[in-house]
Structure formats: structure tokens, C-alpha cells
Write a protein that holds these residues in place. Structure first.
Motif, PDB file in Angstrom:
ATOM      1  N   THR A  24       4.629   9.558  -9.937  1.00 55.61           N
ATOM      2  CA  THR A  24       4.027   9.842 -11.244  1.00 55.61           C
ATOM      3  C   THR A  24       3.575  11.296 -11.305  1.00 55.61           C
ATOM      4  O   THR A  24       3.823  11.989 -12.297  1.00 55.61           O
ATOM      5  N   ASP A  25       2.933  11.777 -10.235  1.00 52.60           N
ATOM      6  CA  ASP A  25       2.486  13.167 -10.196  1.00 52.60           C
ATOM      7  C   ASP A  25       3.668  14.136 -10.284  1.00 52.60           C
ATOM      8  O   ASP A  25       3.617  15.117 -11.019  1.00 52.60           O
ATOM      9  N   ILE A  26       4.723  13.845  -9.538  1.00 50.17           N
ATOM     10  CA  ILE A  26       5.900  14.712  -9.542  1.00 50.17           C
ATOM     11  C   ILE A  26       6.557  14.692 -10.916  1.00 50.17           C
ATOM     12  O   ILE A  26       6.971  15.725 -11.440  1.00 50.17           O
ATOM     13  N   ASP A  27       6.640  13.528 -11.516  1.00 50.00           N
ATOM     14  CA  ASP A  27       7.291  13.368 -12.815  1.00 50.00           C
ATOM     15  C   ASP A  27       6.505  14.065 -13.924  1.00 50.00           C
ATOM     16  O   ASP A  27       7.077  14.443 -14.945  1.00 50.00           O
ATOM     17  N   ASN A  28       5.200  14.242 -13.733  1.00 48.53           N
ATOM     18  CA  ASN A  28       4.364  14.869 -14.754  1.00 48.53           C
ATOM     19  C   ASN A  28       4.354  16.397 -14.692  1.00 48.53           C
ATOM     20  O   ASN A  28       3.739  17.043 -15.536  1.00 48.53           O
ATOM     21  N   LYS A  49       0.847  -1.203   0.000  1.00 48.46           N
ATOM     22  CA  LYS A  49       0.000   0.000   0.000  1.00 48.46           C
ATOM     23  C   LYS A  49       0.884   1.256   0.000  1.00 48.46           C
ATOM     24  O   LYS A  49       0.618   2.204  -0.743  1.00 48.46           O
ATOM     25  N   ALA A  50       1.902   1.256   0.854  1.00 50.64           N
ATOM     26  CA  ALA A  50       2.826   2.399   0.919  1.00 50.64           C
ATOM     27  C   ALA A  50       3.549   2.566  -0.418  1.00 50.64           C
ATOM     28  O   ALA A  50       3.685   3.689  -0.924  1.00 50.64           O
ATOM     29  N   LYS A  51       3.987   1.460  -0.981  1.00 50.62           N
ATOM     30  CA  LYS A  51       4.672   1.485  -2.284  1.00 50.62           C
ATOM     31  C   LYS A  51       3.752   2.103  -3.339  1.00 50.62           C
ATOM     32  O   LYS A  51       4.171   2.963  -4.116  1.00 50.62           O
ATOM     33  N   ALA A  52       2.497   1.691  -3.365  1.00 47.62           N
ATOM     34  CA  ALA A  52       1.539   2.218  -4.339  1.00 47.62           C
ATOM     35  C   ALA A  52       1.331   3.727  -4.148  1.00 47.62           C
ATOM     36  O   ALA A  52       1.270   4.481  -5.125  1.00 47.62           O
ATOM     37  N   LYS A  53       1.243   4.169  -2.889  1.00 48.69           N
ATOM     38  CA  LYS A  53       1.065   5.595  -2.618  1.00 48.69           C
ATOM     39  C   LYS A  53       2.277   6.391  -3.109  1.00 48.69           C
ATOM     40  O   LYS A  53       2.123   7.463  -3.698  1.00 48.69           O
ATOM     41  N   PHE A  54       3.475   5.853  -2.874  1.00 45.75           N
ATOM     42  CA  PHE A  54       4.686   6.522  -3.368  1.00 45.75           C
ATOM     43  C   PHE A  54       4.700   6.551  -4.889  1.00 45.75           C
ATOM     44  O   PHE A  54       5.073   7.558  -5.490  1.00 45.75           O
ATOM     45  N   GLU A  55       4.306   5.471  -5.526  1.00 42.27           N
ATOM     46  CA  GLU A  55       4.322   5.415  -6.990  1.00 42.27           C
ATOM     47  C   GLU A  55       3.373   6.449  -7.588  1.00 42.27           C
ATOM     48  O   GLU A  55       3.687   7.065  -8.607  1.00 42.27           O
ATOM     49  N   VAL A  56       2.212   6.653  -6.964  1.00 35.95           N
ATOM     50  CA  VAL A  56       1.280   7.686  -7.431  1.00 35.95           C
ATOM     51  C   VAL A  56       1.925   9.062  -7.286  1.00 35.95           C
ATOM     52  O   VAL A  56       1.872   9.893  -8.207  1.00 35.95           O
TER      53      VAL A  56
END
Length: 170
Positions: free
Chosen positions: A137-141, A127-134
């Protein structure tokens, strides 16, 4: 404090400075921790004010419980770390709270280490990994653009900065 078994000892010793840094972030710099250096020694020496030492022992006990669970190293470009942590650690604290995990970032001085260590129950770690991945993605965009403005308009922009910027953002 004496660690229960070799698996726990090895996990904590392998985390080493990351573990100490994480504990100090939570408990303050008033405490010193000395991890075991000799194989077979399961003793962590903790020195500091009584309340801080008790807090560290609680943190270590939580870590010991977590070691019996799951450890995951998430590889993230170090330039994103400060955004993932957030101002005063607000982002990482929120994810820790929501997922009941321990999240360990490399020291700020280590600009090459990509690993963010997440420790906890396997489903919580994911769950933590998924939150970081989101978040990643937001930061990278985020798009950064530069606009060249003729020098003769600089004075106008500075004087009427708010008005012009508000109009242009609409």
C-alpha cells in the motif's frame, strides 16, 4: 538427507526451484541440491563444503518443520518485488525475523510470476502477509510527477541545485 514422509517430500518438490533458490540465498552458491525426481524417492542430495552442507541441512529441516504448518502464496505485482525485498534483502529479512517465517520470492529473471510464498505457522504467515500488504500500500501510494522547466533556467538549477531544491521542498 532423507525426507520423513510423502507430504513433506511433495511440498518441497512442488516448491522446487523456489525452494533451492531460497536455500542458496541463505547458504550461498557453494552448495548444490538435487531434489528427488522419482515418485517414492525421499532423498535430497546435497554437495558442497562441510559447513555449508550442515547449514543447508538445518535450513531443510526447518523447512520440513514449516511444511507441517502453513503455506500461503501472496499475489503481488512483480514490479513491487524489489522494493519488498529491499536493498541487500533488508526488508524481507526483517519480516522473516519478526514473523518467524520463510519467504520465497520468484527469481528476478521471472518477471511474470506474482507469487510470493510464505511458509510457517498459520498466525505467523498471516502476520507476514499483513506486513507485506502495508508495504505494498505504501509503495502503491508513491506519487511520481514530472515538472517541465524552461531551458533558460537549467544552468541555474544545476549550479544552485541544492539551494533551490531545498527551498522548493519546504
Amino acid at each position: 538427507m532423507v525426507l520423513g514422509n510423502v507430504k513433506v517430500r511433495n511440498a518441497i518438490v512442488n516448491l522446487g526451484n523456489k525452494f533451492i533458490q531460497s536455500i542458496k540465498e541463505d547458504c550461498g552458491d557453494n552448495v548444490t541440491l538435487n531434489l528427488p525426481t522419482v515418485k517414492g524417492d525421499n532423498t535430497i542430495v546435497i554437495k558442497g563444503p562441510e559447513d555449508d552442507v550442515k547449514n543447508v541441512i538445518t535450513q531443510i529441516q526447518t523447512m520440513v518443520d514449516e511444511v507441517h504448518k502453513y503455506v500461503y502464496d501472496l499475489k503481488v505485482n512483480p514490479k513491487f518485488h524489489k522494493y519488498l525485498i529491499g536493498i541487500n534483502g533488508v526488508n524481507v529479512k526483517k519480516i522473516r525475523y519478526l514473523t518467524n517465517t520463510r519467504i520465497i520470492f520468484p527469481p528476478e529473471t521471472d518477471s511474470t510470476n506474482e507469487n510470493i510464498t510464505i511458509v510457517g505457522k498459520k498466525e505467523n504467515v498471516y502476520k507476514a502477509k499483513a506486513k507485506f500488504e502495508v508495504m505494498i500500500t505504501d509503495i502503491d501510494n508513491v506519487i511520481k510527477e514530472h515538472v517541465k522547466i524552461n531551458e533558460k533556467y537549467h544552468g541555474t538549477l544545476v549550479v544552485n541545485q541544492k539551494e533551490y531544491l531545498h527551498k522548493s521542498l519546504r
